[in-house]
Design a protein around this motif. Structure first.
Motif, PDB file in Angstrom:
ATOM      1  N   ARG A  28       0.852  -1.186   0.000  1.00  0.00           N
ATOM      2  CA  ARG A  28       0.000   0.000   0.000  1.00  0.00           C
ATOM      3  C   ARG A  28       0.889   1.238   0.000  1.00  0.00           C
ATOM      4  O   ARG A  28       1.797   1.374   0.822  1.00  0.00           O
ATOM      5  CB  ARG A  28      -0.908   0.005   1.221  1.00  0.00           C
ATOM      6  N   VAL A  29       0.629   2.140  -0.922  1.00  0.00           N
ATOM      7  CA  VAL A  29       1.412   3.367  -1.045  1.00  0.00           C
ATOM      8  C   VAL A  29       1.088   4.277   0.133  1.00  0.00           C
ATOM      9  O   VAL A  29      -0.070   4.474   0.490  1.00  0.00           O
ATOM     10  CB  VAL A  29       1.117   4.084  -2.385  1.00  0.00           C
ATOM     11  N   LYS A  30       2.111   4.825   0.766  1.00  0.00           N
ATOM     12  CA  LYS A  30       1.950   5.741   1.895  1.00  0.00           C
ATOM     13  C   LYS A  30       2.041   7.194   1.444  1.00  0.00           C
ATOM     14  O   LYS A  30       1.274   8.035   1.873  1.00  0.00           O
ATOM     15  CB  LYS A  30       3.006   5.464   2.968  1.00  0.00           C
ATOM     16  N   ASP A  31       3.047   7.512   0.633  1.00  0.00           N
ATOM     17  CA  ASP A  31       3.190   8.858   0.108  1.00  0.00           C
ATOM     18  C   ASP A  31       3.878   8.797  -1.246  1.00  0.00           C
ATOM     19  O   ASP A  31       4.495   7.794  -1.594  1.00  0.00           O
ATOM     20  CB  ASP A  31       3.930   9.785   1.080  1.00  0.00           C
ATOM     21  N   LEU A  37       8.261   7.402  -4.260  1.00  0.00           N
ATOM     22  CA  LEU A  37       7.179   7.065  -3.342  1.00  0.00           C
ATOM     23  C   LEU A  37       7.692   6.134  -2.266  1.00  0.00           C
ATOM     24  O   LEU A  37       8.787   5.592  -2.350  1.00  0.00           O
ATOM     25  CB  LEU A  37       5.993   6.436  -4.081  1.00  0.00           C
ATOM     26  N   SER A  38       6.872   5.948  -1.238  1.00  0.00           N
ATOM     27  CA  SER A  38       7.144   4.916  -0.240  1.00  0.00           C
ATOM     28  C   SER A  38       5.894   4.069  -0.105  1.00  0.00           C
ATOM     29  O   SER A  38       4.779   4.547  -0.316  1.00  0.00           O
ATOM     30  CB  SER A  38       7.551   5.517   1.111  1.00  0.00           C
ATOM     31  N   PHE A  39       6.110   2.793   0.207  1.00  0.00           N
ATOM     32  CA  PHE A  39       4.992   1.886   0.394  1.00  0.00           C
ATOM     33  C   PHE A  39       5.314   0.903   1.505  1.00  0.00           C
ATOM     34  O   PHE A  39       6.472   0.705   1.861  1.00  0.00           O
ATOM     35  CB  PHE A  39       4.641   1.154  -0.905  1.00  0.00           C
ATOM     36  N   GLU A  40       4.267   0.318   2.083  1.00  0.00           N
ATOM     37  CA  GLU A  40       4.426  -0.683   3.137  1.00  0.00           C
ATOM     38  C   GLU A  40       4.059  -2.050   2.596  1.00  0.00           C
ATOM     39  O   GLU A  40       3.118  -2.188   1.812  1.00  0.00           O
ATOM     40  CB  GLU A  40       3.552  -0.335   4.335  1.00  0.00           C
ATOM     41  N   HIS A  41       4.838  -3.057   3.019  1.00  0.00           N
ATOM     42  CA  HIS A  41       4.586  -4.440   2.624  1.00  0.00           C
ATOM     43  C   HIS A  41       4.906  -5.345   3.805  1.00  0.00           C
ATOM     44  O   HIS A  41       5.518  -4.914   4.782  1.00  0.00           O
ATOM     45  CB  HIS A  41       5.393  -4.818   1.378  1.00  0.00           C
ATOM     46  N   ILE A  42       4.481  -6.606   3.738  1.00  0.00           N
ATOM     47  CA  ILE A  42       4.685  -7.524   4.859  1.00  0.00           C
ATOM     48  C   ILE A  42       5.490  -8.752   4.462  1.00  0.00           C
ATOM     49  O   ILE A  42       5.343  -9.814   5.038  1.00  0.00           O
ATOM     50  CB  ILE A  42       3.344  -7.947   5.508  1.00  0.00           C
ATOM     51  N   TYR A  43       6.370  -8.631   3.496  1.00  0.00           N
ATOM     52  CA  TYR A  43       7.211  -9.747   3.086  1.00  0.00           C
ATOM     53  C   TYR A  43       8.349  -9.921   4.073  1.00  0.00           C
ATOM     54  O   TYR A  43       8.866  -8.956   4.620  1.00  0.00           O
ATOM     55  CB  TYR A  43       7.767  -9.506   1.679  1.00  0.00           C
ATOM     56  N   ILE A  73      15.569   2.661  -2.800  1.00  0.00           N
ATOM     57  CA  ILE A  73      16.468   3.464  -1.983  1.00  0.00           C
ATOM     58  C   ILE A  73      16.616   2.850  -0.595  1.00  0.00           C
ATOM     59  O   ILE A  73      17.702   2.798  -0.040  1.00  0.00           O
ATOM     60  CB  ILE A  73      15.956   4.922  -1.870  1.00  0.00           C
ATOM     61  N   TYR A  74      15.506   2.380  -0.011  1.00  0.00           N
ATOM     62  CA  TYR A  74      15.574   1.744   1.309  1.00  0.00           C
ATOM     63  C   TYR A  74      14.430   0.752   1.468  1.00  0.00           C
ATOM     64  O   TYR A  74      13.434   0.812   0.744  1.00  0.00           O
ATOM     65  CB  TYR A  74      15.530   2.788   2.434  1.00  0.00           C
ATOM     66  N   ASP A  75      14.596  -0.180   2.395  1.00  0.00           N
ATOM     67  CA  ASP A  75      13.564  -1.143   2.784  1.00  0.00           C
ATOM     68  C   ASP A  75      13.815  -1.456   4.255  1.00  0.00           C
ATOM     69  O   ASP A  75      14.701  -2.240   4.588  1.00  0.00           O
ATOM     70  CB  ASP A  75      13.657  -2.397   1.919  1.00  0.00           C
ATOM     71  N   ILE A  76      13.060  -0.819   5.137  1.00  0.00           N
ATOM     72  CA  ILE A  76      13.327  -0.900   6.572  1.00  0.00           C
ATOM     73  C   ILE A  76      12.107  -1.423   7.337  1.00  0.00           C
ATOM     74  O   ILE A  76      10.969  -1.206   6.921  1.00  0.00           O
ATOM     75  CB  ILE A  76      13.743   0.480   7.131  1.00  0.00           C
ATOM     76  N   ILE A  92       5.947  -8.942   9.919  1.00  0.00           N
ATOM     77  CA  ILE A  92       6.793  -7.767  10.081  1.00  0.00           C
ATOM     78  C   ILE A  92       6.507  -6.816   8.921  1.00  0.00           C
ATOM     79  O   ILE A  92       6.689  -7.167   7.762  1.00  0.00           O
ATOM     80  CB  ILE A  92       8.284  -8.145  10.100  1.00  0.00           C
ATOM     81  N   THR A  93       6.025  -5.642   9.264  1.00  0.00           N
ATOM     82  CA  THR A  93       5.738  -4.637   8.245  1.00  0.00           C
ATOM     83  C   THR A  93       7.020  -3.876   7.941  1.00  0.00           C
ATOM     84  O   THR A  93       7.769  -3.513   8.835  1.00  0.00           O
ATOM     85  CB  THR A  93       4.645  -3.669   8.737  1.00  0.00           C
ATOM     86  N   ARG A  94       7.239  -3.651   6.648  1.00  0.00           N
ATOM     87  CA  ARG A  94       8.417  -2.927   6.198  1.00  0.00           C
ATOM     88  C   ARG A  94       7.978  -1.745   5.349  1.00  0.00           C
ATOM     89  O   ARG A  94       6.937  -1.795   4.714  1.00  0.00           O
ATOM     90  CB  ARG A  94       9.336  -3.850   5.390  1.00  0.00           C
ATOM     91  N   ARG A  95       8.775  -0.702   5.356  1.00  0.00           N
ATOM     92  CA  ARG A  95       8.538   0.441   4.487  1.00  0.00           C
ATOM     93  C   ARG A  95       9.664   0.480   3.467  1.00  0.00           C
ATOM     94  O   ARG A  95      10.842   0.437   3.823  1.00  0.00           O
ATOM     95  CB  ARG A  95       8.484   1.753   5.244  1.00  0.00           C
ATOM     96  N   CYS A  96       9.281   0.559   2.218  1.00  0.00           N
ATOM     97  CA  CYS A  96      10.230   0.577   1.110  1.00  0.00           C
ATOM     98  C   CYS A  96      10.088   1.905   0.383  1.00  0.00           C
ATOM     99  O   CYS A  96       8.971   2.356   0.100  1.00  0.00           O
ATOM    100  CB  CYS A  96       9.925  -0.586   0.170  1.00  0.00           C
ATOM    101  N   GLY A  97      11.199   2.539   0.092  1.00  0.00           N
ATOM    102  CA  GLY A  97      11.202   3.794  -0.652  1.00  0.00           C
ATOM    103  C   GLY A  97      11.841   3.596  -2.005  1.00  0.00           C
ATOM    104  O   GLY A  97      12.882   2.948  -2.111  1.00  0.00           O
TER     105      GLY A  97
END
Length: 121
Positions: A28-31, A37-43, A73-76, A92-97
């Motif tokens: 799901r896209v956050k911004d 953009l950044s998005f959240e995923h649960i992989y 750029i990142y996946d945290i 574990i939810t991760r944010r990827c940019g």
């Protein structure tokens, strides 16, 4: 201090992304902005910030923006969401940019139209 060239805008709740080319992720896209953009995923596996080119597909309802070139750029990891706390399997939810690579003129026009329609300042 914000160092991004393009300011990020929040998107509606129902905007999703699919990342492909070796790392398949749906989230799901956050911004979003004209620059990325950044998005959240649960992989579980970490997406390495590899400089190779990826493609993303943005979609909301029946509108799709396919094959937008980008690089990760990142996946945290981020804090575990309360709704996941009761699950037997802990996700574990991760944010990827991602940063967009140079877009063709029609892709840039589609992205601008998308931003006008589905973002909140």
């Amino acid at each position: 201090m914000e160092r991004r060239k393009f300011p990020r805008m929040y998107v509606e709740e129902n905007v999703f992304i699919a990342l492909s080319n070796g790392f398949n992720r749906i989230g799901r896209v956050k911004d979003i902005s004209l620059g990325g953009l950044s998005f959240e995923h649960i992989y579980e596996e970490i997406v390495e910030a590899i400089q190779s080119r990826k493609d993303i597909l943005l979609w909301v309802n029946d509108l799709r923006l396919p094959k937008i070139p980008c690089k990760i750029i990142y996946d945290i990891p981020i804090q575990i969401q309360p709704e996941y706390g009761l699950l037997t399997i802990q996700l574990i939810t991760r944010r990827c940019g991602v940063q967009f690579e140079p877009l063709m003129e029609d892709q840039a026009d589609q992205l601008i139209s998308f931003l006008k329609r589905f973002t909140q300042k």
